[in-house]
Design an enzyme around this catalytic site. Structure first.
Site, PDB file in Angstrom:
ATOM      1  N   TYR A  57       3.723  18.487 -58.977  1.00 25.20           N
ATOM      2  CA  TYR A  57       4.596  19.268 -59.855  1.00 25.20           C
ATOM      3  C   TYR A  57       4.150  19.174 -61.308  1.00 25.20           C
ATOM      4  CZ  TYR A  57       7.829  19.490 -55.897  1.00 25.20           C
ATOM      5  OH  TYR A  57       8.398  19.706 -54.671  1.00 25.20           O
ATOM      6  N   LYS A  65       3.425  21.000 -49.773  1.00 21.98           N
ATOM      7  CA  LYS A  65       2.498  20.319 -50.671  1.00 21.98           C
ATOM      8  C   LYS A  65       2.444  18.821 -50.345  1.00 21.98           C
ATOM      9  CE  LYS A  65       5.686  18.133 -53.205  1.00 21.98           C
ATOM     10  NZ  LYS A  65       5.781  16.659 -53.215  1.00 21.98           N
TER      11      LYS A  65
END
Length: 379
Positions: free
Chosen positions: A224, A138
């Site tokens: 996140y 990511k």
């Protein structure tokens, strides 16, 4: 082999996505047939920074369905160190220039791209054109257009694509998803999620260089927080408004330091997230119509911890999240088990990131988000 410096990174990626066409002549390995009779998949780590060194490589010593088969590095000194430590044969060691030769290596089934964000699209696409399945760390890219290009390349090559979203494989996050799905605490009304750490002492790191990172805290820890808000409600947001704060502009010269954002969801639930490179935060809290639950810590490498309004403690035995994540992807490839973090999830999150940056640029304007039902959810 040539050492890849931060400047070399920029030169390598100057071609951008358009440069992927240059690699269309790479031989295509029939990986689906090759994988069919394999009991364990060989993974090559592309980029041997701290995450590969201290998390992924050790985790691959304990995985059941995959193993560390190869490496790709721009630092010649690391080749011998890794070869000796992990028993990697010379034929499975590559650099960024001869990377495309990986197409001819039957030991390697999966390429895990663990490079600076601006290199994710190029090397993910090159991996697909070499006939390899892809795990992309990511964020998926530095734009929605890059995410789309990666997905299209995987579809064209007939290979599998997964995101390096380790939390979807660990039990605390799976428990959160179950609470939401089963309405254990009623209808979800509110979620908050915070993901941040304080960056000091290294202003020259690639994460603070926009040309390599594509952004600051939002492109790093912010992913996140976005993820927590989504699986904490079980919905994709329908709008977002955001604000940016900077208290150390001398250190964060090129990237965002702190961002807060507010979401609206189709059910009427609302959510707040915060992310920063200038303070420590690691929590999620979810309030329902008949109770609440929370995780704190919620997004580090573990062990995580949680509790509920019923007085329960959320507690599971700790295992490497990276081990669980890579085994889950291997099972998706080998046994057609659900893909817990598909490429569409990475694209959805980048769509939200772009909307947050747009809101900030427009003075906190509320930006509408339009997703098809279930878009980006794995499984």
């Amino acid at each position: 082999m040539k050492h890849i410096s931060r400047r070399n990174f920029n030169n390598l990626t100057a071609k951008g996505i358009g440069g992927a066409a240059l690699f269309s002549s790479v031989p295509f390995a029939c990986v689906m047939g090759a994988n069919k009779d394999k009991k364990k998949l060989g993974i090559a780590l592309v980029g041997l920074g701290s995450y590969s060194t201290y998390q992924l490589a050790p985790a691959l010593q304990d995985t059941q369905h995959c193993y560390l088969a190869g490496i790709v590095t721009g630092t010649p000194e690391k080749e011998q160190i890794w070869a000796e430590k992990y028993g990697i044969p010379e034929k499975n060691i590559y650099n960024y220039q001869n990377f495309d030769d990986i197409a001819n290596n039957e030991d390697i089934d999966v390429v895990y791209v663990v490079l600076p964000n601006s290199m994710h699209a190029e090397f993910s696409i090159r991996a697909t054109e070499a006939g390899k399945h892809v795990i992309c760390e990511k964020p998926m890219g530095i734009s929605v257009a890059e995410c789309t290009a990666i997905i299209n390349a995987c579809d064209k090559a007939g290979v599998k694509l997964g995101m390096g979203y380790r939390l979807h494989s660990e039990p605390y996050t799976q428990q959160v998803k179950e609470y939401v799905k089963e309405k254990t605490f009623g209808d979800i009304l509110f979620v908050s999620a915070d993901a941040a750490y304080r960056s000091t002492g290294n202003p020259d790191q690639w994460r603070l260089d926009r040309s390599l990172s594509g952004g600051g805290a939002l492109m790093n820890m912010g992913v996140y927080a976005i993820q927590s808000a989504i699986y904490g409600t079980g919905e994709n947001p329908i709008s977002v408004a955001a604000q940016e704060f900077s208290t150390r502009p001398d250190y964060f010269k090129d990237t965002d330091e702190t961002i807060a954002a507010q979401f609206e969801f189709p059910s009427g639930a609302v959510g707040n997230i915060s992310t920063s490179h200038n303070f420590n935060a690691n929590a999620m809290y979810v309030s329902g119509s008949s109770g609440w639950f929370r995780l704190q810590p919620a997004n580090n490498y573990g062990p995580l911890s949680g509790e509920t309004s019923r007085g329960d403690t959320i507690k599971f035995p700790h295992e490497s999240q990276q081990k669980l994540q890579m085994d889950d992807f291997a099972k998706h490839v080998l046994f057609n088990e659900p893909n817990l973090a598909p490429g569409e999830m990475g694209k959805r999150d980048m769509m939200i990131v772009e909307a947050i940056y747009k809101s900030i640029a427009n003075g906190g304007e509320t930006i509408a988000l339009d997703f098809e039902p279930g878009f980006g959810f794995g499984g």
